[in-house]
Design an enzyme around this catalytic site. Sequence first.
Site, PDB file in Angstrom:
ATOM      1  CB  CYS A 154      -8.411  -3.780   1.425  1.00 32.51           C
ATOM      2  SG  CYS A 154      -6.815  -4.546   1.148  1.00 32.51           S
ATOM      3  N   GLY A 203       5.452  -8.363   1.469  1.00 32.52           N
ATOM      4  CA  GLY A 203       6.001  -9.544   2.140  1.00 32.52           C
ATOM      5  C   GLY A 203       4.958 -10.587   2.515  1.00 32.52           C
ATOM      6  CB  THR A 234      14.826   3.244  12.150  1.00 33.27           C
ATOM      7  OG1 THR A 234      15.241   4.485  12.713  1.00 33.27           O
ATOM      8  CG2 THR A 234      15.865   2.172  12.404  1.00 33.27           C
ATOM      9  CB  THR A 247      -0.942  -0.014   1.216  1.00 37.21           C
ATOM     10  OG1 THR A 247      -1.819  -1.145   1.084  1.00 37.21           O
ATOM     11  CG2 THR A 247      -1.772   1.263   1.302  1.00 37.21           C
TER      12      THR A 247
HETATM   13  N1  PMP Z   1      -1.829  -4.677  -4.342  1.00 37.27           N
HETATM   14  C1  PMP Z   1      -2.445  -5.855  -4.454  1.00 37.27           C
HETATM   15  C2  PMP Z   1      -2.722  -6.414  -5.816  1.00 37.27           C
HETATM   16  C3  PMP Z   1      -2.829  -6.553  -3.315  1.00 37.27           C
HETATM   17  O1  PMP Z   1      -3.456  -7.735  -3.427  1.00 37.27           O
HETATM   18  C4  PMP Z   1      -2.554  -5.995  -2.037  1.00 37.27           C
HETATM   19  C5  PMP Z   1      -2.965  -6.712  -0.758  1.00 37.27           C
HETATM   20  N2  PMP Z   1      -4.345  -6.986  -0.669  1.00 37.27           N
HETATM   21  C6  PMP Z   1      -1.889  -4.760  -1.974  1.00 37.27           C
HETATM   22  C7  PMP Z   1      -1.541  -4.129  -3.146  1.00 37.27           C
HETATM   23  C8  PMP Z   1      -1.577  -4.099  -0.660  1.00 37.27           C
HETATM   24  O2  PMP Z   1      -0.532  -4.777  -0.014  1.00 37.27           O
HETATM   25  P1  PMP Z   1      -0.195  -4.539   1.542  1.00 37.27           P
HETATM   26  O3  PMP Z   1      -1.170  -5.388   2.300  1.00 37.27           O
HETATM   27  O4  PMP Z   1       1.224  -4.995   1.694  1.00 37.27           O
HETATM   28  O5  PMP Z   1      -0.351  -3.096   1.839  1.00 37.27           O
END
Ligand code: PMP
Length: 376
Positions: A320, A195, A232, A70
């Site tokens: 999300c 990750g 950091t 994100t």
């Molecule tokens: N891009 C895609 C295509 C994802 O599937 C996700 C996670 N749902 C993200 C971005 C966001 O990743 P993070 O959870 O590491 O913020």
Amino acid sequence: MEVYADFAATTPMDKEIMEKMFANADEFGNPSSIHKIGKRAKAQLEHSRREIAGLLNAYPSEITFTSGATEANNLAIRGVVSNYDHPHIITTAIEHASVLNTYESLEDVADVTYIPATEKGVIDKEAFKAALREDTALVSIMLVNNETGVMQPIYEIGEILAGHNALLHVDAVQAFGHMGVDVKDFGADLLTLSGHKIYGPKGVGVLYRKNDVILNPMITGGSQEKDRRSGTENNLFIYAMAEAMKKADDERTMRSIKEMQLKEKFLNTLTHAEIPFEVNGDVNQAATHIINIHFPWTEAEFLLTALDMADIYVSSGSACSAGTVEPSHVLESMYGEDARVKKSIRFSFSHLMEEEEIDAIVNALKEIYERLFIES
Ligand code: PMP
């Protein structure tokens, strides 16, 4: 039996990587400190950076560590858009919220074109070509869609952009570990990874930024990460992410074959059980671990709850927005107002799953289907 089939939302941490990570935890230094303990931490950080760069066919100086994808997507987009005066941008209607909502928040300072997807779940290439302008500054397209698993035509987009000034930003979060991710092959200028989608820790991500791309920082402070991302560095998680990426890359063929077998078994068993369903998007163009299914006989919200009660854990759309079950913007782009948008579920598999777990999912679906069918 509890069955987790939501690996596109997040993966459990690999036990071996967790052990290696904790074995490294004594190396607590701040990589910016100039004493020996700091220097050791810095050496470890730079070792992780080199390993990750190697896996992406990039230079170490092109890797910036973030708190996740994100943030990496936000940095890629905001860091570039802020260099221009009202630039034209092209993205797609099926991006992850971290891209889509970022662009929506920038509509006052940028002219954003959203390319829709066809019913196959692939972005409309003709619409892309028509939208591309001489002054287009940035193009953001994901590699693998997180809801349907459908791979987007990044190579073709890269070719179209080859003689063009526009920068190409690729969200490769759902692709790494399931297909080759080589930044040079794609012609990517910016690329993001997370990750926790590859059996590494949550809260760590990577932004690849081609060396000549100027990126304004979003987080200012102590000038870490060559001033691109202050704060950091989370050395321990960065180390674990590098290990997770190495393992995902080493095991890519084995993992993909296993995921593909599970997916095929799932579709065959569903058919055999005579549960009405349709696959959303083109299964032949999908990454191995994700499948999105339309069950015309019930609403997704009901099905998710009924499956949860049967200890089967899946989701509709991206996690999300899964806390609230809202219609998927990805399926809406593919099918418009069609009822299937509210009647679809995403299953995402892992090489860690057993075939019996697929049977358990189908048995639960069959029971729910029959209960509804008999009751109605
Ligand atoms: N891009 C895609 C295509 C994802 O599937 C996700 C996670 N749902 C993200 C971005 C966001 O990743 P993070 O959870 O590491 O913020």
